[in-house]
Design a protein around this motif. Structure first.
Motif, PDB file in Angstrom:
ATOM      1  N   LEU A 191      -3.087  22.578   0.069  1.00  0.00           N
ATOM      2  CA  LEU A 191      -3.373  21.656   1.164  1.00  0.00           C
ATOM      3  C   LEU A 191      -4.213  20.472   0.685  1.00  0.00           C
ATOM      4  N   ALA A 192      -5.219  20.743  -0.121  1.00  0.00           N
ATOM      5  CA  ALA A 192      -6.065  19.667  -0.646  1.00  0.00           C
ATOM      6  C   ALA A 192      -5.249  18.740  -1.546  1.00  0.00           C
ATOM      7  N   SER A 193      -4.322  19.286  -2.322  1.00  0.00           N
ATOM      8  CA  SER A 193      -3.481  18.447  -3.176  1.00  0.00           C
ATOM      9  C   SER A 193      -2.559  17.567  -2.347  1.00  0.00           C
ATOM     10  N   MET A 194      -2.050  18.085  -1.224  1.00  0.00           N
ATOM     11  CA  MET A 194      -1.192  17.280  -0.354  1.00  0.00           C
ATOM     12  C   MET A 194      -1.986  16.117   0.237  1.00  0.00           C
ATOM     13  N   VAL A 195      -3.219  16.391   0.681  1.00  0.00           N
ATOM     14  CA  VAL A 195      -4.064  15.327   1.221  1.00  0.00           C
ATOM     15  C   VAL A 195      -4.326  14.286   0.140  1.00  0.00           C
ATOM     16  N   LEU A 196      -4.591  14.757  -1.077  1.00  0.00           N
ATOM     17  CA  LEU A 196      -4.857  13.855  -2.194  1.00  0.00           C
ATOM     18  C   LEU A 196      -3.633  12.989  -2.504  1.00  0.00           C
ATOM     19  N   LEU A 197      -2.428  13.561  -2.414  1.00  0.00           N
ATOM     20  CA  LEU A 197      -1.203  12.801  -2.648  1.00  0.00           C
ATOM     21  C   LEU A 197      -1.112  11.625  -1.686  1.00  0.00           C
ATOM     22  N   PHE A 198      -1.285  11.887  -0.395  1.00  0.00           N
ATOM     23  CA  PHE A 198      -1.166  10.824   0.589  1.00  0.00           C
ATOM     24  C   PHE A 198      -2.321   9.825   0.478  1.00  0.00           C
ATOM     25  N   THR A 199      -3.486  10.295   0.060  1.00  0.00           N
ATOM     26  CA  THR A 199      -4.621   9.394  -0.153  1.00  0.00           C
ATOM     27  C   THR A 199      -4.321   8.414  -1.275  1.00  0.00           C
ATOM     28  N   HIS A 200      -3.787   8.906  -2.392  1.00  0.00           N
ATOM     29  CA  HIS A 200      -3.456   8.025  -3.515  1.00  0.00           C
ATOM     30  C   HIS A 200      -2.385   7.009  -3.137  1.00  0.00           C
ATOM     31  N   VAL A 201      -1.334   7.472  -2.482  1.00  0.00           N
ATOM     32  CA  VAL A 201      -0.250   6.564  -2.089  1.00  0.00           C
ATOM     33  C   VAL A 201      -0.775   5.520  -1.109  1.00  0.00           C
ATOM     34  N   GLY A 202      -1.576   5.942  -0.140  1.00  0.00           N
ATOM     35  CA  GLY A 202      -2.151   5.009   0.827  1.00  0.00           C
ATOM     36  C   GLY A 202      -3.054   3.979   0.172  1.00  0.00           C
ATOM     37  N   THR A 203      -3.834   4.417  -0.809  1.00  0.00           N
ATOM     38  CA  THR A 203      -4.716   3.492  -1.523  1.00  0.00           C
ATOM     39  C   THR A 203      -3.913   2.445  -2.266  1.00  0.00           C
ATOM     40  N   TYR A 204      -2.861   2.853  -2.952  1.00  0.00           N
ATOM     41  CA  TYR A 204      -2.033   1.894  -3.689  1.00  0.00           C
ATOM     42  C   TYR A 204      -1.365   0.903  -2.746  1.00  0.00           C
ATOM     43  N   PHE A 205      -0.796   1.394  -1.648  1.00  0.00           N
ATOM     44  CA  PHE A 205      -0.126   0.490  -0.721  1.00  0.00           C
ATOM     45  C   PHE A 205      -1.106  -0.493  -0.098  1.00  0.00           C
ATOM     46  N   SER A 206      -2.277  -0.020   0.297  1.00  0.00           N
ATOM     47  CA  SER A 206      -3.235  -0.934   0.922  1.00  0.00           C
ATOM     48  C   SER A 206      -3.709  -1.994  -0.070  1.00  0.00           C
ATOM     49  N   SER A 207      -3.871  -1.634  -1.329  1.00  0.00           N
ATOM     50  CA  SER A 207      -4.304  -2.636  -2.303  1.00  0.00           C
ATOM     51  C   SER A 207      -3.184  -3.616  -2.637  1.00  0.00           C
ATOM     52  N   TRP A 208      -1.938  -3.189  -2.567  1.00  0.00           N
ATOM     53  CA  TRP A 208      -0.817  -4.080  -2.851  1.00  0.00           C
ATOM     54  C   TRP A 208      -0.681  -5.169  -1.790  1.00  0.00           C
ATOM     55  N   PHE A 209      -0.930  -4.804  -0.536  1.00  0.00           N
ATOM     56  CA  PHE A 209      -0.747  -5.780   0.531  1.00  0.00           C
ATOM     57  C   PHE A 209      -1.831  -6.851   0.525  1.00  0.00           C
ATOM     58  N   CYS A 210      -2.850  -6.682  -0.283  1.00  0.00           N
ATOM     59  CA  CYS A 210      -3.889  -7.701  -0.453  1.00  0.00           C
ATOM     60  C   CYS A 210      -3.733  -8.355  -1.816  1.00  0.00           C
ATOM     61  N   ASN A 211      -2.523  -8.420  -2.315  1.00  0.00           N
ATOM     62  CA  ASN A 211      -2.277  -8.881  -3.669  1.00  0.00           C
ATOM     63  C   ASN A 211      -1.025  -9.754  -3.701  1.00  0.00           C
ATOM     64  N   VAL A 212      -0.712 -10.254  -4.858  1.00  0.00           N
ATOM     65  CA  VAL A 212       0.509 -11.030  -5.065  1.00  0.00           C
ATOM     66  C   VAL A 212       1.730 -10.151  -4.805  1.00  0.00           C
ATOM     67  N   GLY A 213       1.562  -8.862  -4.935  1.00  0.00           N
ATOM     68  CA  GLY A 213       2.666  -7.939  -4.697  1.00  0.00           C
ATOM     69  C   GLY A 213       3.259  -8.081  -3.313  1.00  0.00           C
ATOM     70  N   ALA A 214       2.431  -8.395  -2.317  1.00  0.00           N
ATOM     71  CA  ALA A 214       2.944  -8.576  -0.961  1.00  0.00           C
ATOM     72  C   ALA A 214       3.915  -9.744  -0.906  1.00  0.00           C
TER      73      ALA A 214
END
Length: 182
Positions: free
Chosen positions: A142-165
């Motif tokens: 369960l903790a690993s699943m939460v960590l998976l979504f946390t990592h993906v969410g962190t990457y997506f949120s940082s991309w939308f504040c970048n040239v990547g968007a």
């Protein structure tokens, strides 16, 4: 999802990731970040192929591509391994609800579990599990699943504040224009 979209969308995602390459000062951390970003790119390739072809009669070529993607994603780290296993199981469950899984589909499910077992029981993984006291890092699903979504969410949120968007929206605009013409 068309055959071209299966390859174009992950390519846009890849360009998104390349735009997020850290500066030279942060290059030391890039190797750690690629442990999560490279499997993310491969996961989206896998997802596109599964959406497009999982319900069909899979050719040997497609089986090999899916098998290689499964190997690299699942064996990259525990977070992506769990996410990929769940994805493969959801696709399999969807097929099972409609009809029987083919031998090739069962082979892909078996490969996914084989690669997962290889990851879990690799000497380095077992040594790390024994030495760490953190709940997330110590084999808690369960903790690993939460960590998976946390990592993906962190990457997506940082991309939308970048040239990547800009690359993403530009790529989607061009893709939409291209698909309307064809």
């Amino acid at each position: 999802v068309s055959e071209k979209l299966t390859w174009v969308l992950p390519a846009i995602f890849f360009a998104f990731i390349v735009s997020y390459v850290p500066s030279v000062k942060q290059f030391y951390w890039y190797s750690g970040a690629t442990v999560y970003t490279v499997p993310a790119v491969l996961y989206f390739f896998l997802l596109g192929i599964l959406i497009r072809h999982f319900n069909e009669n899979l050719t040997v070529k497609k089986m090999c591509v899916i098998g290689v993607l499964l190997f690299f994603i699942i064996c990259s780290n525990e977070n992506w391994a769990i996410g990929t296993i769940i994805t493969v199981m959801l696709f399999s469950l969807n097929v099972l609800l409609e009809k029987k899984l083919s031998t090739k589909q069962w082979t892909l499910v078996g490969l996914a579990f084989l690669f997962f077992v290889m990851l879990v029981f690799a000497p380095g993984s077992m040594r790390r599990l024994d030495s760490e006291s953190d709940v997330c890092a110590n084999g808690n699903l369960l903790a690993s699943m939460v960590l998976l979504f946390t990592h993906v969410g962190t990457y997506f949120s940082s991309w939308f504040c970048n040239v990547g968007a800009i690359l993403l929206f530009g790529g989607c605009f061009l893709l939409r224009k291209y698909t309307k013409q064809n």
